[in-house]
Design an enzyme around this catalytic site. Sequence first.
Site, PDB file in Angstrom:
ATOM      1  CE  LYS A   4     -18.983   3.388  36.295  1.00 32.00           C
ATOM      2  NZ  LYS A   4     -18.920   2.300  37.292  1.00 32.00           N
TER       3      LYS A   4
ATOM      4  CB  SER B  40     -21.411  -0.388  35.831  1.00 31.99           C
ATOM      5  OG  SER B  40     -20.650   0.135  36.905  1.00 31.99           O
TER       6      SER B  40
ATOM      7  CB  SER C 212     -18.538  -1.668  38.459  1.00 32.27           C
ATOM      8  OG  SER C 212     -19.841  -2.115  38.225  1.00 32.27           O
TER       9      SER C 212
END
Length: 485
Positions: free
Chosen positions: A79, A154, A178
């Site tokens: 990420k 997210s 997330s």
Amino acid sequence: MNIWELDALELGKRIKDREIGVAEAADALLDRIEATDGEVNAYVSTFRQEAAARAQQVQKMVDAGEGKGPLFGVPVSVKDNICVKGMTTTCGSRMLYNFRPPYNATVTDCLDKAGAVIVGKLNMDEFAMGSTTETSYMGVCKNPWDTSRVPGGSSGGAAAAVAASEAFYALGTDTGGSIRQPASFCGVTGIKPTYGTVSRYGVVAYASSLDQVGTLGRDAATVAASLDIITAKDAKDSTSVAHPDGGFYESLSGDIKGMRIGLPTDYFGEGLDPQVKEKVLAAAKQLEQLGAHVEEFPMPIVEYVVPAYYIISCAEASSNLSRYDGVKYGFRAEHYEDLYDLYLKSRSQGFGMEVKRRIMLGNFVLSSGYYDAYYNKALKVRALIKKAFDEAFQKYDMLLGPVAPTTALKIGENLDDPLKMYLGDIYTVSVNLAGLPGLSAPCGFDGQGLPVGMQLIGPAFGEKRLLNAAYAYQQVTDFHQKKPQ
Ligand code: GLN
């Protein structure tokens, strides 16, 4: 079969047996990303050259028989809020569009030690604030099961990449769901570990008392093997603790006989999509058939978790994000008059709407007239949530519930209604508020063919149980093996 279609662990085995080269695997994955990511937009950046150089080094270790661990040599994607030395780490924000960290996050070092080859950085909501990956400055990420829908967030890029066979496994972060929620929306498996067991050093902070790095993969075995790589006490993170367990992958037995599973009835009430409910309850039945004892119990505190979470997370975010001033690094406005104007314009232009909303909300709840009414009260609710879980874990080894109230939403559906979006976090945020481990695993599809996920919640340091229950479930079901067209 193409290399990119292999399971992460199968690829690890073939690399070890020297049937597939490390560089060959990285190349195959990067070709796959090039071919399909135009549509999905799971990646913010890819590193072909660096991956090739790294693959050569790793291959030498494989050839010398020094490769340790089941994922040695397997490409990984991370990420874009996790620092990889010299590679842009944008955090999905204009504010960091040009930020190249001069150091590695500790989890990045862990990946290096485990022979991983990092191939790219994954799309995310700006500063990890969101549940859809729509707030990314780098463009919306799409759900590979239906590209008119969001992948969740997210860590939407991470989940979408695994689902679309654009990643073998991925690192994400989870502050309020997330990892688990996008895993659920994209039909993959993901774990948010116990707070403190994975280092946050070099991970861009959103809400420090809630943030935690975890992993996503197709199945529980991959997630267990990758969690083994990043679980470590770290002197550079003052909240870091040593995990009393470890060897998550080795310990998978698939035996869950006698396991006591609690079903919080308040997780199955109003607001939960009936199809999601049906699939999660069917999963409970399946676990029962495998020998677990399943029982319902009340957990009324769930009503208060979303307001408590948003007050605490925004308060911490408003403080964490005060470092972005346009001076030290990242975005700086082009025209300004004096220092104050530089701050004002850089922050106004560098941050997106959702981030600004949260900074304002955070400053409000921390301001002198409102601190007690909001922030302090939220801390008290947090203590009650922790207590409710402590009580539940005296009776149960783990809890089972939905991950999210619905399956993947249409792109744009919730963007104008932040409150509606926040309510979608109702089943995930309490795990972070209490610092517990939570796992999301695929347990079916709704009438539109969209994946449904179930959530397993454990006591602190209970990762082994969660992984083993998901592993047992995946031995007798095949939802995790389904792939989007
Ligand atoms: N959706 C939640 C939020 O927007 C959780 C985000 C996260 O876990 N990073 O705060």
